[in-house]
Design a protein around this motif. Structure first.
Motif, mmCIF file in Angstrom:
data_model
loop_
_atom_site.group_PDB
_atom_site.id
_atom_site.type_symbol
_atom_site.label_atom_id
_atom_site.label_comp_id
_atom_site.label_asym_id
_atom_site.label_seq_id
_atom_site.Cartn_x
_atom_site.Cartn_y
_atom_site.Cartn_z
ATOM 1 N N LEU A 163 0.795 -1.229 0.000
ATOM 2 C CA LEU A 163 0.000 0.000 0.000
ATOM 3 C C LEU A 163 0.826 1.277 0.000
ATOM 4 O O LEU A 163 0.656 2.135 -0.878
ATOM 5 C CB LEU A 163 -0.922 0.018 1.216
ATOM 6 C CG LEU A 163 -1.778 1.282 1.325
ATOM 7 C CD1 LEU A 163 -2.903 1.266 0.320
ATOM 8 C CD2 LEU A 163 -2.300 1.474 2.735
ATOM 9 N N TYR A 164 1.734 1.402 0.948
ATOM 10 C CA TYR A 164 2.456 2.668 1.079
ATOM 11 C C TYR A 164 3.317 2.988 -0.140
ATOM 12 O O TYR A 164 3.259 4.118 -0.650
ATOM 13 C CB TYR A 164 3.246 2.689 2.391
ATOM 14 C CG TYR A 164 2.339 2.761 3.609
ATOM 15 C CD1 TYR A 164 1.528 3.867 3.816
ATOM 16 C CD2 TYR A 164 2.261 1.717 4.523
ATOM 17 C CE1 TYR A 164 0.672 3.943 4.911
ATOM 18 C CE2 TYR A 164 1.409 1.782 5.616
ATOM 19 C CZ TYR A 164 0.625 2.885 5.815
ATOM 20 O OH TYR A 164 -0.220 2.959 6.890
ATOM 21 N N PRO A 165 4.076 2.042 -0.641
ATOM 22 C CA PRO A 165 4.815 2.344 -1.877
ATOM 23 C C PRO A 165 3.888 2.732 -3.032
ATOM 24 O O PRO A 165 4.220 3.621 -3.822
ATOM 25 C CB PRO A 165 5.540 1.027 -2.190
ATOM 26 C CG PRO A 165 5.707 0.377 -0.860
ATOM 27 C CD PRO A 165 4.463 0.723 -0.103
ATOM 28 N N ALA A 166 2.720 2.101 -3.096
ATOM 29 C CA ALA A 166 1.775 2.432 -4.168
ATOM 30 C C ALA A 166 1.268 3.866 -4.006
ATOM 31 O O ALA A 166 1.178 4.616 -4.987
ATOM 32 C CB ALA A 166 0.612 1.449 -4.162
ATOM 33 N N LEU A 167 0.959 4.253 -2.768
ATOM 34 C CA LEU A 167 0.508 5.620 -2.514
ATOM 35 C C LEU A 167 1.598 6.628 -2.888
ATOM 36 O O LEU A 167 1.328 7.649 -3.523
ATOM 37 C CB LEU A 167 0.134 5.784 -1.033
ATOM 38 C CG LEU A 167 -1.186 5.144 -0.595
ATOM 39 C CD1 LEU A 167 -1.334 5.163 0.923
ATOM 40 C CD2 LEU A 167 -2.379 5.847 -1.248
ATOM 41 N N HIS A 168 2.824 6.310 -2.519
ATOM 42 C CA HIS A 168 3.934 7.211 -2.838
ATOM 43 C C HIS A 168 4.097 7.374 -4.346
ATOM 44 O O HIS A 168 4.354 8.452 -4.845
ATOM 45 C CB HIS A 168 5.231 6.678 -2.217
ATOM 46 C CG HIS A 168 5.174 6.563 -0.725
ATOM 47 N ND1 HIS A 168 6.064 5.817 0.016
ATOM 48 C CD2 HIS A 168 4.306 7.089 0.181
ATOM 49 C CE1 HIS A 168 5.738 5.892 1.299
ATOM 50 N NE2 HIS A 168 4.688 6.653 1.424
ATOM 51 N N LYS A 169 3.942 6.247 -5.040
ATOM 52 C CA LYS A 169 4.058 6.270 -6.491
ATOM 53 C C LYS A 169 2.961 7.123 -7.126
ATOM 54 O O LYS A 169 3.233 7.946 -8.012
ATOM 55 C CB LYS A 169 3.989 4.834 -7.020
ATOM 56 C CG LYS A 169 4.096 4.684 -8.534
ATOM 57 C CD LYS A 169 5.486 5.043 -9.034
ATOM 58 C CE LYS A 169 5.748 4.517 -10.442
ATOM 59 N NZ LYS A 169 4.715 4.832 -11.410
ATOM 60 N N LEU A 170 1.748 6.916 -6.658
ATOM 61 C CA LEU A 170 0.626 7.679 -7.201
ATOM 62 C C LEU A 170 0.798 9.173 -6.932
ATOM 63 O O LEU A 170 0.455 10.010 -7.765
ATOM 64 C CB LEU A 170 -0.698 7.177 -6.595
ATOM 65 C CG LEU A 170 -1.136 5.773 -7.024
ATOM 66 C CD1 LEU A 170 -2.322 5.289 -6.189
ATOM 67 C CD2 LEU A 170 -1.510 5.752 -8.499
ATOM 68 N N GLU A 171 1.353 9.484 -5.772
ATOM 69 C CA GLU A 171 1.611 10.891 -5.448
ATOM 70 C C GLU A 171 2.700 11.446 -6.372
ATOM 71 O O GLU A 171 2.558 12.534 -6.926
ATOM 72 C CB GLU A 171 2.042 11.026 -3.983
ATOM 73 C CG GLU A 171 2.162 12.482 -3.547
ATOM 74 C CD GLU A 171 2.697 12.633 -2.136
ATOM 75 O OE1 GLU A 171 3.067 11.613 -1.520
ATOM 76 O OE2 GLU A 171 2.746 13.781 -1.644
#
Lengths: 121, 121
Positions: A54-62
């Motif tokens: 989740l967190y890496p995905a959120l960072h990527k989307l940001e």
DNA sequence: AAATATACATAACTTTCTTATGTATTTGTT
DNA sequence: AACAAATACATAAGAAAGTTATGTATATTT
């Protein structure tokens, strides 16, 4: 104890970003942990997003400009609230539409019978 | 020329083995190339299995005892026909069922509205 | 007081595919 | 006849997207 009501996790691959975008498109803003809990809740425990994904995905989307963040302090703890940018909102719709179409196509396969398999050579 | 009518290929991840098993469960036997063509045909070009993914997957399924092979010579060329073992037949049903349930769960997410997201805190 | 839940983060590793490459026969095209 | 495209298999290098493990810290429950 490790109870796993989930499907074979392979299936979840490729759907994570779409799920995140969809969750955020139905809410003003959410923080990471909240997303995992909401998804678990509405899927009755069948989909458990892991923090490591989740967190890496959120960072990527940001980083891709689809999400913006705002930190809010609750008590002594900092939460990082994510919300969709305009671009993110458009992308969310695209990704959800794509997923819907993909599910329709998969339906053709899972509902296959020898008859509609055999009609051509 | 490289025409791609496919979805974002990420979505396909994790579904390959299920698709193979399902195709074989509706047919006495099929060879690799035939599987790619049949899948392309019934999905109207929307799902194109790549050889680099297909053949290793078939080998893996065979090694796991889910498939058996029989070579048939057609003209001067050898085709490798795959068919489900008894175990493979059982697994095919499990995997298809799992995929169907997963699709039902995904439906909950893609059809989400602010209302059913907000009913609990 | 200890265990569990909340909340974030990242690194090592694995799985699973894509892309590229290789071989060889058959069929269709010019 | 020559060439391109389709058929048919195989494998290896690399990328992508997760899992698992670990770390930090606060809040709540038992």
């Amino acid at each position: 104890m490790y109870i796993c009501l989930m499907y074979s996790k392979e299936l979840l691959k490729g759907t994570l970003k779409t799920i995140i975008l969809k969750m955020l498109s139905e809410s003003d803003s959410m923080y990471g942990y909240q997303i995992t809990q909401k998804v678990k809740e509405i899927t009755e425990g069948k989909i458990n997003l892991t923090e490591g994904a989740l967190y890496p995905a959120l960072h990527k989307l940001e980083a891709d400009g689809l999400l913006t963040t705002e930190k809010k302090t609750v008590g002594n703890r900092v939460r990082k609230y994510y919300s969709l940018t305009q671009t993110g909102n458009g992308r969310a719709k695209e990704k959800v539409e794509e997923l819907k179409e993909f599910m329709e196509t998969l339906k053709v396969i899972v509902n296959l019978t020898p008859q509609n398999l055999a009609w051509s050579n």
